[in-house]
Design an enzyme around this catalytic site. Sequence first.
Site, mmCIF file in Angstrom:
data_model
loop_
_atom_site.group_PDB
_atom_site.id
_atom_site.type_symbol
_atom_site.label_atom_id
_atom_site.label_comp_id
_atom_site.label_asym_id
_atom_site.label_seq_id
_atom_site.Cartn_x
_atom_site.Cartn_y
_atom_site.Cartn_z
ATOM 1 N N HIS A 1 1.447 -1.668 -10.585
ATOM 2 C CA HIS A 1 2.049 -0.815 -9.552
ATOM 3 C C HIS A 1 3.559 -0.773 -9.852
ATOM 4 O O HIS A 1 4.370 -1.268 -9.089
ATOM 5 C CB HIS A 1 1.744 -1.371 -8.160
ATOM 6 C CG HIS A 1 1.948 -0.393 -7.042
ATOM 7 N ND1 HIS A 1 0.968 -0.110 -6.103
ATOM 8 C CD2 HIS A 1 3.017 0.371 -6.679
ATOM 9 C CE1 HIS A 1 1.426 0.758 -5.218
ATOM 10 N NE2 HIS A 1 2.681 1.075 -5.549
ATOM 11 N N TYR B 1 -1.296 11.652 1.058
ATOM 12 C CA TYR B 1 -0.451 11.652 2.259
ATOM 13 C C TYR B 1 -0.314 13.054 2.845
ATOM 14 O O TYR B 1 -0.243 13.217 4.055
ATOM 15 C CB TYR B 1 0.951 11.115 1.931
ATOM 16 C CG TYR B 1 0.956 9.637 1.580
ATOM 17 C CD1 TYR B 1 1.257 8.678 2.539
ATOM 18 C CD2 TYR B 1 0.650 9.200 0.301
ATOM 19 C CE1 TYR B 1 1.256 7.325 2.244
ATOM 20 C CE2 TYR B 1 0.641 7.849 -0.003
ATOM 21 C CZ TYR B 1 0.951 6.913 0.969
ATOM 22 O OH TYR B 1 0.936 5.576 0.667
ATOM 23 N N GLU C 1 -4.691 4.595 -0.317
ATOM 24 C CA GLU C 1 -3.411 4.721 0.402
ATOM 25 C C GLU C 1 -3.460 5.957 1.271
ATOM 26 O O GLU C 1 -3.810 7.047 0.804
ATOM 27 C CB GLU C 1 -2.210 4.880 -0.544
ATOM 28 C CG GLU C 1 -1.747 3.617 -1.193
ATOM 29 C CD GLU C 1 -0.461 3.814 -1.998
ATOM 30 O OE1 GLU C 1 0.359 4.699 -1.663
ATOM 31 O OE2 GLU C 1 -0.294 3.083 -2.979
ATOM 32 N N ASN D 1 -5.043 8.144 -3.474
ATOM 33 C CA ASN D 1 -3.891 8.033 -2.570
ATOM 34 C C ASN D 1 -3.534 9.448 -2.123
ATOM 35 O O ASN D 1 -3.357 10.348 -2.963
ATOM 36 C CB ASN D 1 -2.674 7.439 -3.283
ATOM 37 C CG ASN D 1 -2.849 5.973 -3.615
ATOM 38 O OD1 ASN D 1 -3.850 5.367 -3.257
ATOM 39 N ND2 ASN D 1 -1.872 5.395 -4.296
ATOM 40 N N ARG E 1 -5.705 -4.661 -0.645
ATOM 41 C CA ARG E 1 -5.356 -4.218 -1.999
ATOM 42 C C ARG E 1 -3.909 -4.604 -2.267
ATOM 43 O O ARG E 1 -2.996 -4.171 -1.560
ATOM 44 C CB ARG E 1 -5.536 -2.698 -2.100
ATOM 45 C CG ARG E 1 -5.649 -2.185 -3.520
ATOM 46 C CD ARG E 1 -4.373 -1.556 -4.058
ATOM 47 N NE ARG E 1 -4.079 -0.276 -3.477
ATOM 48 C CZ ARG E 1 -3.112 0.526 -3.902
ATOM 49 N NH1 ARG E 1 -2.353 0.199 -4.922
ATOM 50 N NH2 ARG E 1 -2.878 1.653 -3.272
ATOM 51 N N GLU F 1 -1.163 5.280 -9.096
ATOM 52 C CA GLU F 1 -0.374 6.507 -9.179
ATOM 53 C C GLU F 1 0.337 6.687 -10.518
ATOM 54 O O GLU F 1 1.566 6.784 -10.576
ATOM 55 C CB GLU F 1 0.665 6.553 -8.043
ATOM 56 C CG GLU F 1 0.047 6.526 -6.666
ATOM 57 C CD GLU F 1 1.072 6.703 -5.541
ATOM 58 O OE1 GLU F 1 2.281 6.750 -5.823
ATOM 59 O OE2 GLU F 1 0.636 6.788 -4.381
HETATM 60 O O1 IFM Z 1 5.397 3.119 -1.231
HETATM 61 C C1 IFM Z 1 4.668 4.053 -1.959
HETATM 62 C C2 IFM Z 1 3.671 3.346 -2.882
HETATM 63 O O2 IFM Z 1 4.291 2.430 -3.722
HETATM 64 C C3 IFM Z 1 2.964 4.366 -3.731
HETATM 65 N N1 IFM Z 1 2.398 5.418 -2.912
HETATM 66 C C4 IFM Z 1 3.234 6.046 -1.930
HETATM 67 C C5 IFM Z 1 3.896 4.985 -1.067
HETATM 68 C C6 IFM Z 1 4.793 5.663 -0.007
HETATM 69 O O3 IFM Z 1 5.762 6.442 -0.632
#
Ligand code: IFM
Length: 466
Positions: free
Chosen positions: A132, A302, A358, A300, A88, A177
């Site tokens: 992006h 984390y 992500e 995405n 991607r 995002e």
């Molecule tokens: O690097 C970023 C990405 O551009 C968007 N999502 C989170 C990643 C880590 O912070």
Amino acid sequence: MTANTTLQIRQPAPATPKPRFLWGVSTSSFQVEGAAHSEGRGDSIWDTYCRRQGAVKNGDTGDVACDHYHRYAEDVALMREMGLDAYRFSIAWPRLLPNGRGPANTGGLAFYDRLIDALLAAGIEPWACLYHWDLPQALDDLGGWQNRDIAGWFADYAALVARHYGDRVKRFATFNEPCVFTLFGYGLGWNAPGIGDKAALHKAIHHVNLSHGAAIEVLRASVKDASLGAIHNRQPCIPCSSAPEDAKAAQRFSDYWNDAFPSPQHFACYPPALAEAIEPCLKPGDMAAIARSVDWFGLNHYSPHYIKADPNLIGASFGAPPDDVPRTPIGWPIVPGAFRDTLLDIHSRFALPIYVLENGTAADDELDPAGGVEDKGRIAYLQAYTDAMQDAMKAGADVRGYFVWSLLDNFEWASGYSQRFGLVYVDFATQRRIPKASARWYADLIAARRARAAAAIPLDTTAAKG
Ligand code: IFM
């Protein structure tokens, strides 16, 4: 049964091949490409923002980044060695249209031709994201995401992408995002274009949503067999304390973070708490134009967010997690169970196939004396998060793919090059690529999961739509 009744023998329903699970990695144009002034690329808002004194750590810029523009073939070879199914990347709008609209830049178009052809030759499926965060500066000069006309400019850009690449690329995401670049760029002023204004934030939210709908319409009409979606963050927003103001702040933050885009895009409505603020931007027909049908939900994720009340313009900000919650070296909470719950929540709310586009972690990666990078912390994080995904799938979540952020260490926005998220270490002085231990771990995981899937499902499981 009468004499002339024909006996109906029920045929077994043809087995539907289970779509092949995709293992991939993600990057984005500004974070890896470099070649900021090559072959006719125009400036983006991030080029401008990097020139602003003190805006980016160490005064870092995206001028060279990982030089992916010139080294894409080496990077594709690394992906092939890892056994990846998909890559991607994002297309830099100012590379194709240096002024955001008007004549296309043939040099820019040719770069993505080379990249896409190299991926296909390596058996790696290209996933292209249209946006992006690198808005052409020329469009920001006209108001950028605050100008309603941007929906038409974005649709024209999407049409160019569809015409030029739609014969080879089928997977398109409109935005990556949107909650982050609108909230941080227009609301809180932490990212490009560095505006801190509530009205600007609400205009940007609505115009990004309109642009999403317009681009989906264009891509659907012009790309045969297109598989389309948008990429959203979704994270539980947990109040930092039991104080009622923190609870209120967490809900407010979640409205902007989790729902300002998925709700209008899937259900044609804004979260109730935002509806009134966005009302002045609305015109008849907008909500139907935004809520176009898509094929998958891009996630995405984390960590969960711990939110506290704050006097900023949305009344909420990031706070500290409880002491017993483990954290990554940059302080992000490690809570794999929240990932599992998020996948199940998306499954029940949106009823779409999910692609995790992500997931990953920054780590304090350093070359060891033997010239390698033993990033054990990243491996532990990825192991725990892929296990959590597996749990969610066992519990019914329809997850069809998982992409690590990121292939390479790269430009981490306002943090510059100080945070390394890659499976592959980049020595920015020489541009040498050194696969970390986590790259080998990921390759082994992919091989093992693929072998297991092949043993369990004897059908030919070529990728199905969705
Ligand atoms: O690097 C970023 C990405 O551009 C968007 N999502 C989170 C990643 C880590 O912070």
